[in-house]
Write a protein that holds these residues in place. Structure first.
Motif, mmCIF file in Angstrom:
data_model
loop_
_atom_site.group_PDB
_atom_site.id
_atom_site.type_symbol
_atom_site.label_atom_id
_atom_site.label_comp_id
_atom_site.label_asym_id
_atom_site.label_seq_id
_atom_site.Cartn_x
_atom_site.Cartn_y
_atom_site.Cartn_z
ATOM 1 N N VAL A 588 0.862 -1.188 0.000
ATOM 2 C CA VAL A 588 0.000 0.000 0.000
ATOM 3 C C VAL A 588 0.901 1.241 0.000
ATOM 4 C CG1 VAL A 588 -1.786 1.283 1.215
ATOM 5 C CG2 VAL A 588 -1.804 -1.224 1.251
ATOM 6 N N GLU A 589 0.676 2.149 -0.967
ATOM 7 C CA GLU A 589 1.499 3.360 -1.057
ATOM 8 C C GLU A 589 0.980 4.425 -0.087
ATOM 9 O OE1 GLU A 589 1.974 4.822 -4.989
ATOM 10 O OE2 GLU A 589 2.649 2.904 -5.799
ATOM 11 N N LEU A 590 1.860 4.897 0.777
ATOM 12 C CA LEU A 590 1.503 5.907 1.776
ATOM 13 C C LEU A 590 2.309 7.168 1.490
ATOM 14 C CD1 LEU A 590 1.590 3.641 4.977
ATOM 15 C CD2 LEU A 590 -0.383 4.194 3.548
ATOM 16 N N ASP A 591 1.609 8.262 1.168
ATOM 17 C CA ASP A 591 2.331 9.509 0.892
ATOM 18 C C ASP A 591 2.703 10.193 2.201
ATOM 19 O OD1 ASP A 591 0.044 10.855 1.826
ATOM 20 O OD2 ASP A 591 -0.817 10.945 -0.192
ATOM 21 N N ARG A 593 1.723 12.981 3.499
ATOM 22 C CA ARG A 593 0.593 13.528 4.270
ATOM 23 C C ARG A 593 0.010 12.451 5.193
ATOM 24 N NH1 ARG A 593 -4.826 13.166 3.050
ATOM 25 N NH2 ARG A 593 -6.190 14.555 4.264
ATOM 26 N N ILE A 594 -0.161 11.239 4.669
ATOM 27 C CA ILE A 594 -0.722 10.146 5.473
ATOM 28 C C ILE A 594 0.222 9.776 6.620
ATOM 29 C CG2 ILE A 594 -1.371 7.695 5.435
ATOM 30 C CD1 ILE A 594 -2.379 8.129 2.577
ATOM 31 N N LEU A 595 1.515 9.715 6.310
ATOM 32 C CA LEU A 595 2.490 9.387 7.344
ATOM 33 C C LEU A 595 2.531 10.463 8.428
ATOM 34 C CD1 LEU A 595 5.408 7.979 5.141
ATOM 35 C CD2 LEU A 595 3.855 6.675 6.608
ATOM 36 N N SER A 596 2.376 11.740 8.017
ATOM 37 C CA SER A 596 2.356 12.839 8.997
ATOM 38 C C SER A 596 1.138 12.738 9.905
ATOM 39 C CB SER A 596 2.356 14.185 8.261
ATOM 40 O OG SER A 596 3.545 14.350 7.533
ATOM 41 N N LEU A 597 -0.017 12.406 9.307
ATOM 42 C CA LEU A 597 -1.237 12.235 10.115
ATOM 43 C C LEU A 597 -1.070 11.109 11.134
ATOM 44 C CD1 LEU A 597 -4.035 12.598 7.375
ATOM 45 C CD2 LEU A 597 -3.714 14.087 9.374
ATOM 46 N N ILE A 598 -0.469 10.016 10.695
ATOM 47 C CA ILE A 598 -0.250 8.866 11.586
ATOM 48 C C ILE A 598 0.666 9.244 12.741
ATOM 49 C CG2 ILE A 598 0.870 6.588 11.718
ATOM 50 C CD1 ILE A 598 -0.270 6.049 8.894
ATOM 51 N N ASN A 599 1.761 9.948 12.438
ATOM 52 C CA ASN A 599 2.701 10.367 13.483
ATOM 53 C C ASN A 599 2.076 11.380 14.433
ATOM 54 O OD1 ASN A 599 4.792 8.726 12.579
ATOM 55 N ND2 ASN A 599 5.512 10.262 11.104
ATOM 56 N N LYS A 616 -5.482 0.578 -1.516
ATOM 57 C CA LYS A 616 -5.479 2.048 -1.536
ATOM 58 C C LYS A 616 -5.920 2.558 -0.175
ATOM 59 C CE LYS A 616 -6.469 2.503 -6.474
ATOM 60 N NZ LYS A 616 -7.416 3.023 -7.496
ATOM 61 N N PRO A 617 -5.176 3.517 0.429
ATOM 62 C CA PRO A 617 -5.555 4.054 1.736
ATOM 63 C C PRO A 617 -6.956 4.658 1.667
ATOM 64 C CG PRO A 617 -3.358 4.796 1.097
ATOM 65 C CD PRO A 617 -3.975 4.170 -0.117
ATOM 66 N N ALA A 618 -7.830 4.276 2.606
ATOM 67 C CA ALA A 618 -9.212 4.767 2.609
ATOM 68 C C ALA A 618 -9.531 5.608 3.832
ATOM 69 C CB ALA A 618 -10.177 3.581 2.529
ATOM 70 N N ALA A 619 -8.891 5.300 4.981
ATOM 71 C CA ALA A 619 -9.194 6.062 6.200
ATOM 72 C C ALA A 619 -8.159 5.765 7.269
ATOM 73 C CB ALA A 619 -10.584 5.710 6.717
ATOM 74 N N ILE A 620 -8.046 6.739 8.191
ATOM 75 C CA ILE A 620 -7.252 6.535 9.403
ATOM 76 C C ILE A 620 -8.214 6.716 10.580
ATOM 77 C CG2 ILE A 620 -5.325 7.305 10.824
ATOM 78 C CD1 ILE A 620 -4.091 8.519 8.284
ATOM 79 N N VAL A 621 -8.348 5.677 11.387
ATOM 80 C CA VAL A 621 -9.228 5.744 12.562
ATOM 81 C C VAL A 621 -8.359 6.017 13.789
ATOM 82 C CG1 VAL A 621 -10.968 4.561 13.939
ATOM 83 C CG2 VAL A 621 -10.787 4.075 11.480
ATOM 84 N N GLU A 622 -8.657 7.111 14.486
ATOM 85 C CA GLU A 622 -7.910 7.440 15.703
ATOM 86 C C GLU A 622 -8.639 6.850 16.910
ATOM 87 O OE1 GLU A 622 -6.346 11.240 18.400
ATOM 88 O OE2 GLU A 622 -7.234 11.598 16.416
#
Length: 809
Positions: A588-591, A593-599, A616-622
């Protein structure tokens, strides 16, 4: 002539659990070939039944059992549990004798309680056959603690008291004549008194000689030899068969042997009775737990209420409980409310309010102080928490500390050494003095004064009470050697979710990616998470319930990857739910922006869950969880005690680092899979560390098994609980500190008991043998030697009871 050695051909029929392919058989055979004498194994893969052939006595069923377990499988077996009358010094011999019975896989005996647990192979024998064989071998089966016959108990007490009174009378009568020779003494009275005491204690004498003939002499054997030999020798003098020598010494009197015989039996029989009562009192909490797991239950069926035995209740049954009733099952309150006393299980004396609105959980063995409830049963019988506590307390007795194993070896030899020493003492004094009476009196004193019991019960008694005391404060100790190991641990590692945190995570937000739809994303996510036992899965499912998102039943594929997440397939869509490592492995390709949100989520102490659909990344659940309020206090206390404290978690490094800083941990590792945790523990332990690992999930089972000590939280998964050496039933981390304090006290008292037992024997045996006689004229008579022996026994038990006086800080 050439003699050929005849090989012993032995054949064992067993049923192996878990065998379903030829590879399984190969793995088992590879382990079996390590046993000397193993020749062949034939397995029916369909049924698991196997025939194993050997040509040596060294190839025993117990070694076969160990080999099959080592290969990762198990034997189908049944268990016989009962209680026996046994002295600590007989435990090793009896275990070997039981192991010789056909079909017995292994036998374990608790020297402190007399509990005996025998695993048998049902394809070769059955419980009844083994039970009858025990009786045939002379094993004295006694009633279990929960079965009491008060009339019989009273008769025993009266018998012991009468024997004690007669012994005291004999000693007093003899001493009066010795101190004042002008008072005439009728030795016939002493003969009658001594003989009556022997008759009243016939069971003790019989058991003593029986054990001697079985080549497993115990304390009863020493007492029987001392008392009967004294009586026979005294009778020989009284009848004129032997003539009293060394009569000028006022210490040795013709009546001395009758008073010795009566005194030894009278004092020891009453003393052993009182000692047994003290042991029962010490272990009373186990009896209370066993009683609480039995009883009646009222099942609600339609509009009727039917009373049945607690073991007849099934999962799903609705049970009615009224004020004052003991709750018979584990379950959820579905109607009513009330205050519940859980002190028997958790040690918490304050009643807890439970109500149906919260769907509160209640436990078997607790009592409804006030109120009315209907409970839906979730666990019954052996699966209830109280049954696990009881079984854990029993099982813990079979795991001996290293120091106890040493004591057991000494005890096993001591009785034989004492009998040999008594013979040597008798011969030596006869050579020195020519007095048969003096030499026999010293020999009888040696037999009476020496007691292997204090050595035998010095450690198991205090450990057993320690296990039961731990259950009172909400800690289930599953291994008796835990206390010894607890004192040696120097590193503590915590899991995070459910251990350092409350284990009640909540979804804070769902961040949508690539123009996805939340309802669709959560529909897929929760449909897969419904198949998972992970704590985070429950939070996702709760979020879906609150938002009324439907679940799909069209899950065509599901696979869980410990420490990373899961993947599945729904309606031809491949969904992955987990951490960054899982996404990377799936391509799965993570740009950025996604990595920054995760961190960013991780830096807040929350857990980011990445959901991808068709790679394909669909959502990040916190998801966030709350730190346990007692965690900072516990970690600070552990560090003050000298422990190095760390964290090992599957969460991203940002979260783990935040916890490390907030809790001032010595180290913290994140993004770990189960094997990674185990490898960290192995690395630390290979460098001299002794790790105490605390966790609660399926992911923690390997780490617990690898660590020096594994402790599971009360709400842990079953596999984690089974891997743990102890369980914190209250889910309160302060239990670790309580367990540490209790361990220090148990170890201290166990050492005190052992030292006392050695000092007692090494001091009084020489005195009994006459070491003070040549210079000071001091003789330790057999009756007083026996009294000293009993007092030594009781001292050990009373000292062990001090464990129960410890208060958790």
């Amino acid at each position: 002539m050439i003699y050929a050695k005849c090989l012993i051909m032995k054949e064992y029929r067993v049923k192996i659990i878990g065998v379903d392919c030829p590879t399984c058989v190969y793995s088992i055979e590879r382990e079996l070939r390590k046993i000397k004498g193993f020749t062949e194994i034939k397995v029916d893969i369909a049924t698991g039944e196997a025939v194993i052939k050997c040509n040596s006595d060294e190839c025993s069923i117990s070694k076969i059992y160990d080999a099959i377990r080592e290969a990762g499988y198990d034997l189908y077996k049944e268990t016989l549990v009962t209680y026996v009358n046994i002295s600590p010094e007989q435990v090793g011999v009896l275990e070997k004798k039981i192991a010789e019975i056909k079909g017995v896989i292994e036998a374990k005996i608790s020297s402190s309680t007399g509990l005996i647990k025998i695993n048998i192979n049902p394809l070769e024998t059955n419980r009844e056959a083994v039970y009858n064989e025990l009786l045939r071998k002379g094993v004295e089966i006694k009633q279990t603690p929960e079965v009491k016959v008060h009339v019989s108990d009273k008769i025993t007490l009266i018998t012991k008291l009468v024997a004690f009174a007669l012994a005291l009378t004999a000693i007093s009568y003899s001493m009066i004549s010795m101190l004042n020779p002008s008072i005439p003494m009728n030795e016939g009275v002493l003969v009658t008194l001594a003989f009556t005491v022997i008759i009243l204690n016939y069971s003790v004498v019989k058991k003593g000689y029986k054990l001697l003939l079985m080549k497993a002499p115990g304390m009863e054997s020493l007492i029987a030899l001392s008392s009967t030999l004294s009586f026979i020798f005294g009778l020989a003098i009284y009848a004129g068969i032997l003539h009293q020598t060394h009569s000028s010494n006022t210490i040795i009197h013709s009546s001395s042997f009758f008073e010795a015989s009566a005194g030894v039996l009278g004092f020891t029989s009453l003393g052993k009775y009182l000692e047994e009562k003290l042991k029962q009192k010490a272990l009373k909490h186990l009896e209370e737990l066993e009683k609480a797991s039995r009883g009646k239950a009222r099942i609600v069926k339609n509009s009727d209420v039917v009373e049945v035995n607690a073991e007849q209740v099934n999962i799903g049954d609705i049970v009615e409980v009224k004020t004052g009733d003991m709750i018979p099952v584990d379950g959820i309150v579905i109607e009513g409310a009330g205050y519940v006393d859980e002190s028997l299980l958790t040690g918490e004396s304050k009643p807890v309010f439970k109500k149906a609105e919260n769907r509160d959980y209640v436990l078997a063995g607790s009592t409804l102080i006030n109120g009315y409830m209907k409970i839906r049963t979730t666990r019954t019988g052996e699966d209830t928490v109280i049954a696990r506590i009881t079984e854990g307390a029993r099982e813990a007795q079979f795991h001996k500390p290293v120091i106890q194993k040493f004591a057991d070896k000494v005890v096993g030899l001591l009785t034989w050494i004492v009998i040999a020493l008594a013979i040597i003492v008798a011969v030596a004094w006869y050579i020195l003095t020519g007095s048969i009476s003096l030499s026999l009196l010293f020999a009888a004193a040696v037999l009476a004064v020496t007691c292997p019991c204090p050595l035998g019960i010095a450690i198991p008694m205090v450990v057993s009470i320690g296990v039961l005391n731990a259950s009172r404060i909400g800690i289930l100790v599953r291994r008796g050697d835990l206390f010894e190991r607890m004192a040696k641990a120097n590193i503590v590692i915590f899991d995070k979710t459910g251990t350092l945190t409350l284990g009640e995570p909540r979804v804070k937000q769902v961040i949508l990616l690539n123009n996805s739809n939340e309802e669709e994303i959560m529909h897929y996510t929760c449909s897969l998470e419904a198949r998972s036992e992970h704590k985070l899965a429950q939070s996702l499912l709760e979020y879906c319930r609150e938002n009324k998102y439907n679940l799909s039943s069209d899950v065509s594929y599901f696979e869980y990857f410990p420490g990373m997440g899961l993947i599945g397939q729904i309606n031809e869509h491949t969904i992955s739910i987990g951490n960054v490592e899982l996404a990377n492995r799936l391509g799965v390709e993570l740009d950025q922006r996604i990595l920054s949100l995760i961190n960013e989520i991780g830096s807040r102490g929350s857990t980011p869950i990445l959901v991808s659909i068709d790679n394909k990344p669909a959502a990040i659940v916190e998801v966030s969880d709350t730190l346990r309020p007692e965690a900072p206090e516990v970690i600070k206390a552990l560090k003050e005690l000298g422990f190095k404290v760390g964290l090992a978690s599957g969460d991203i490094k940002g979260i783990v680092e935040k916890f490390r800083e907030e809790l001032k941990l010595d180290f913290a590792e994140g993004e770990l899979r189960p094997m990674d945790k185990a490898e960290i523990i192995q690395r630390l332990q290979s460098n001299g560390g002794r790790v105490l690992f605390i966790g609660d999930g399926v992911n923690d089972a390997i780490a617990m098994s690898t660590s020096f000590i594994g402790i599971a939280m009360g709400k842990a998964s079953d596999i984690a609980k089974n891997s743990g050496d102890a369980i914190l039933l209250t889910n309160d981390l302060r239990g670790i500190l309580k367990l540490y304090d209790l361990s220090r006290k148990v170890n201290k008292l166990a050492l005190e008991n052992l030292i006392w037992a050695f000092i007692y024997n090494t001091t009084l045996i020489p005195i009994a043998a006459g070491a003070l006689y040549p210079q000071y004229g001091i003789v330790l008579k057999p009756e007083w030697a026996a009294l000293a022996m009993i007092l030594s026994d009781i001292t050990v038990i009373l000292n062990s009871l001090r464990v129960g006086l410890s208060k958790a800080k």
